[in-house]
Design a protein around this motif. Structure first.
Motif, PDB file in Angstrom:
ATOM      1  N   TRP A   1       0.870  -1.321  -0.120  1.00  0.00           N
ATOM      2  CA  TRP A   1       0.092   0.030  -0.030  1.00  0.00           C
ATOM      3  C   TRP A   1       0.899   1.339  -0.024  1.00  0.00           C
ATOM      4  N   ALA A   2       1.908   1.396   0.827  1.00  0.00           N
ATOM      5  CA  ALA A   2       2.814   2.179   0.776  1.00  0.00           C
ATOM      6  C   ALA A   2       3.496   2.799  -0.810  1.00  0.00           C
ATOM      7  N   PHE A   3       3.819   1.748  -1.175  1.00  0.00           N
ATOM      8  CA  PHE A   3       4.279   2.089  -2.761  1.00  0.00           C
ATOM      9  C   PHE A   3       3.216   2.699  -3.679  1.00  0.00           C
ATOM     10  N   LEU A   4       2.052   1.948  -3.481  1.00  0.00           N
ATOM     11  CA  LEU A   4       0.862   2.397  -4.350  1.00  0.00           C
ATOM     12  C   LEU A   4       0.597   3.707  -3.936  1.00  0.00           C
ATOM     13  N   LEU A   5       0.153   4.263  -2.645  1.00  0.00           N
ATOM     14  CA  LEU A   5      -0.298   5.291  -2.204  1.00  0.00           C
ATOM     15  C   LEU A   5       0.595   6.565  -2.400  1.00  0.00           C
ATOM     16  N   ILE A   6       1.938   6.192  -2.093  1.00  0.00           N
ATOM     17  CA  ILE A   6       3.004   7.326  -1.987  1.00  0.00           C
ATOM     18  C   ILE A   6       3.362   7.751  -3.567  1.00  0.00           C
ATOM     19  N   THR A   7       3.381   6.813  -4.431  1.00  0.00           N
ATOM     20  CA  THR A   7       3.491   6.967  -5.761  1.00  0.00           C
ATOM     21  C   THR A   7       2.447   7.790  -6.452  1.00  0.00           C
ATOM     22  N   SER A   8       1.154   7.320  -6.064  1.00  0.00           N
ATOM     23  CA  SER A   8      -0.047   7.946  -6.409  1.00  0.00           C
ATOM     24  C   SER A   8      -0.212   9.515  -6.046  1.00  0.00           C
ATOM     25  N   ALA A   9       0.347   9.742  -4.849  1.00  0.00           N
ATOM     26  CA  ALA A   9       0.390  11.119  -4.185  1.00  0.00           C
ATOM     27  C   ALA A   9       1.303  11.848  -4.882  1.00  0.00           C
TER      28      ALA A   9
END
Length: 819
Positions: A312-320
């Motif tokens: 989730w960190a990979f996905l959410l941080i990159t999306s942000a």
């Protein structure tokens, strides 16, 4: 320059304002409906009892939406301009399916498809009027995008191992939750794990994601608020990563095609923004794809909280990060870009240069990812899928085969088609090789064979007219008007283009999106006023509303009755799993069969019940009841293999093996590549012929032996045909000679004194394993056939006798027998 048509459109919207309460109810109902359907309405793939109930509920609720539309819009219906005739024209689509129903290959599937087409017509009729109101248009677009984003996050909940939690969110209104998890939200096939979210099929999910990737880019550029821009930009990475996780080659191939087509509708400044946002999000997605893929593969094998948090960190941080970049670009660079390119945009064909450049860029990227080692930066499973993209790849060759086989169906059912669900019912009869696919993997081919040339021409004329008139209206309208309805073009074009390669439209939810999209495009089309027709049209609204309302009542009553029938069928199935009570099971089944006389699942369960009681009591009433039930049902479902086999079993229960064999032979052409069917024909043909031989009935012996041998020869012809397939194409289901087929065919040749053919056939079944009784018997008959011709295979003879000395005497006796 604004389109003069829109003045009339605005005037009509005032009719809506007189009934704000009804309008609000209709909008709220549609919002709830759009949220509910993707988790409920499964693939229309020859539904059985488990899947058809939500389908019928969806159709019933669609009818209710139609009644709300009538209450609000009956005065708005006129026949003054071109658009006014489209609500009439759309009714031709279910009518063509209704016409095809009467000669359908499966009346059960065809009736379901008639109801589905009625639902699509309802969604179009509602949309074409509702979406002319700008407030309703904005609300529906927001709802569609919200539902799409929910589906994306639902997919990631399952990908990162939170399947149980995702299941609890939807279990109260979805029948696809099994053992606490949504079934096949992450599916497994020969390529490994593939993300499917609510669709349970990766390729259709890829088509859905492709459409909403472009929709998200459009909404990002269109949004005036900073939080809207950031939110839509935030969703780009999850959507692109999801596309990669589907492992859909079709999605990756069609994505640049649709992208370039959509760019043609945009001015250069917006074209550049589309390219920039897709490039930024694409690069960011590729950067985390390996980590997200590997973590998902691990978490679906064994869940670990730490791994899920990391994913989730990979996905959410990159999306942000992409969201921030998107907001910055849209807030500060986009306005300057539009000003700077204003003069260039006014030049003729200015909007062609970037699409042409995009084609070149896409070609370069495709070459790097498919033809070079650059693809190794991707996860192994994605890299492998890209490596296999070529025209000689098995899925491409298989699809080409499907399309050719579909044309064979069209040749036999040219005008009105073979009815809804025809491919699922007929493909085994027309297939080129023994594949298994209840879908033709091409919406247009499937539509053509279902409704024939007449229905297909009507459908294509309907769709192309809307596209043509929408594009004309788009060219003439101002920027705000263009943006108001462009989302519907994105969704409709994306899904229909991808449907050239797959069966996305077999998903009712996807079909609804397309027809809502067509309705939205029609709401914005260049609709020219018509010359006043000879008849008075003031009462057209009342007449149309009355006619459509009556049809809606029929559809509502039918779908509700089918819901009750499905409930009864499911109840019978549940009782049968826990009880042996004849009366309990039969009572429930009678309720279903009273409404749907030929429902396959219930017919099979009821006939099984009759047969079970007959075996216990030997009461002919139960045998006759099963026979009558199956015979009547097969008149409407002549290609249902399970029911045909059940009828064969019924005859065999009463030792009427000759009748069973007649059914077997008569239906063989329907299942040309079913090796088990051929094996039954051969073995039963031998047994019946051998019995007739013992009774001195030479004519019967010849009849059964010739039939069995003909089946064997057809298998040999099939094997020769399969050898001609391209080496890259998979043949499909197993199709080969079995030892028992070879033995029985060899015996039949032997007993018909065709000794050369007996020798040739039996030799095919001789192996070195003389511990196998079937091999010993095959070898015995093989040696006997040779000896009858004054020859021998001494090496094989010695091995057989060494393994079993008694075989020497058995062969001598066999040689002495004259048949």
């Amino acid at each position: 320059m604004s389109n003069p048509v829109y003045g009339k459109q605005a005037k009509r919207s005032s009719n809506v304002d007189k009934k704000p309460a009804l309008l609000l109810v209709l909008i709220v109902a549609i919002i709830a409906y759009l949220v509910w359907t993707p988790f409920q309405v499964a693939l229309f793939n020859g539904q059985n009892l488990e899947f058809e109930k939500p389908l019928f509920w969806a159709i019933a609720l669609g009818s209710v939406l139609l009644f709300l539309w009538i209450a609000n819009y009956y005065k708005s219906f006129k026949l003054d301009e071109q658009r006014d005739w489209l609500p009439l024209a759309v009714l031709l689509l279910p009518i063509t399916y209704l016409l095809s129903y009467f000669g359908a290959a499966s009346h059960y599937l065809a009736m379901n498809m008639v109801l589905i087409e009625c639902l699509y017509a309802i969604m179009f009729i509602i949309s074409i009027y509702l979406l002319q109101d700008q407030r309703a248009n904005k609300i529906i677009q927001t709802t569609i995008m919200t539902v799409a984003y929910i589906i994306v996050w639902f997919g990631f909940l399952n990908w990162f191992g939170h399947g149980k939690f995702a299941g609890t969110l939807v279990v109260w209104f979805s029948n696809a939750v099994l053992h606490g998890k949504y079934t096949d939200a992450v599916m497994t096939d020969s390529n490994g794990l593939r993300l499917t979210s609510v669709f349970q099929y990766a390729n259709t999910y890829a088509a859905f994601l492709m459409a909403f990737l472009f929709a998200a880019v459009f909404c990002l550029i269109r949004s005036k608020k900073w939080y809207g821009q950031a939110f839509h930009a935030f969703m780009l990475v999850p959507i692109i990563v999801s596309i990669l996780l589907t492992l859909s080659r079709g999605g990756l191939v069609m994505l640049p095609v649709v992208f370039v087509l959509l760019l043609l509708f945009l001015k250069p400044a917006k074209q550049i923004l589309w390219v920039v946002y897709c490039a930024i999000a694409g690069i960011a997605s590729l950067a985390i794809s390996k980590e997200v893929t590997d973590l998902g593969l691990q978490l679906n094998q064994k869940f670990e909280a730490g791994g899920a948090v990391k994913g989730w960190a990979f996905l959410l941080i990159t999306s942000a990060v992409v969201a921030i970049i998107g907001w910055v670009v849209q807030a500060f660079l986009a306005p300057k870009m539009e000003q700077g390119l204003a003069k260039a945009s006014a030049k003729k064909h200015a909007n062609l240069w970037i699409p042409v450049g995009s084609v070149i860029a896409v070609g370069v990227v495709a070459f790097l990812l498919i033809g070079t080692s650059v693809r190794n930066v991707l996860p192994q499973n994605i890299s492998t899928r890209l490596e296999n993209i070529n025209f000689n790849q098995h899925s491409v060759l298989e699809r080409i085969t499907f399309y050719k086989d579909g044309m064979k169906v069209v040749k036999d059912y040219p005008l009105l088609g073979a009815g809804g669900g025809a491919w699922a019912a007929l493909y085994e009869k027309y297939q080129n090789n023994p594949y298994t696919s209840r879908q033709a993997h091409n919406f247009f081919v499937q539509y053509l064979l279902e409704v024939g040339i007449v229905g297909f021409v009507i459908f294509m004329a309907f769709v192309l007219f809307i596209f043509y008139k929408y594009i004309r209206g788009y060219i003439q309208s101002d920027a705000e008007r263009k943006d108001s309805y462009f989302l519907y073009l994105i969704l409709t074009l994306s899904i229909l283009i991808h449907s050239i390669l797959d069966f996305n439209m077999s998903y009712v939810f996807i079909g609804m999106l397309v027809f809502i999209g067509l309705g939205g495009m029609a709401a914005a089309m260049d609709s020219k006023p018509l010359k006043r027709v000879a008849w008075k049209t003031d009462s057209a609204g009342w007449i149309y509303s009355l006619a459509v309302g009556i049809c809606g009542i029929i559809v509502l009553i039918t779908s509700v009755r089918f819901v009750h029938a499905s409930n009864a069928g499911l109840e019978a199935k549940k009782i049968a799993q826990t009880s042996t009570s004849y009366e309990e099971i039969k009572t429930a089944l009678d309720k279903d069969l009273k409404i749907r006389h030929n429902h396959p699942d219930s017919v099979l369960l009821m006939s099984s019940l009759y047969q079970s009681v007959y075996k216990q009591t030997q009461n002919d009433d139960f045998y006759n009841a099963a026979n009558s039930l199956l015979t009547d049902a097969l008149k409407k479902e002549p290609y249902n293999k399970s029911m045909i086999n059940r009828l064969i079993t019924n005859y065999q229960l009463k030792n009427e093996n000759d009748k069973a064999y007649e059914i077997l032979v008569a239906n063989a052409p329907k299942f040309n590549w079913d090796i088990e069917w051929y094996e039954q024909m051969i073995t039963q043909g031998f047994e019946l012929g051998y019995t007739a031989l013992g009774q001195g009935d030479t004519a019967a012996k010849e009849k059964y032996f010739k039939s069995g041998i003909a089946a064997f020869e057809k298998v040999q012809a099939g094997l020769k045909h399969l050898a001609t397939l391209p080496k890259e194409q998979m043949a499909g289901r197993p199709f080969s000679n079995s030892p028992i087929m070879i033995l029985d065919t060899g015996k039949m040749y032997y007993m018909m004194n065709q000794l050369d053919k007996a020798t040739e056939t039996l030799k095919m079944g001789v192996t070195q394993d003389f511990s196998d009784p079937t091999n010993r018997e095959t070898t015995r008959w093989y040696i006997a056939a040779l000896m009858k011709q004054g020859s021998n295979d001494q090496a094989v003879y010695d091995q057989l006798v060494k393994a079993d000395p008694s075989e020497k005497e058995s062969i001598e006796k066999l040689v002495q027998i004259n048949f």
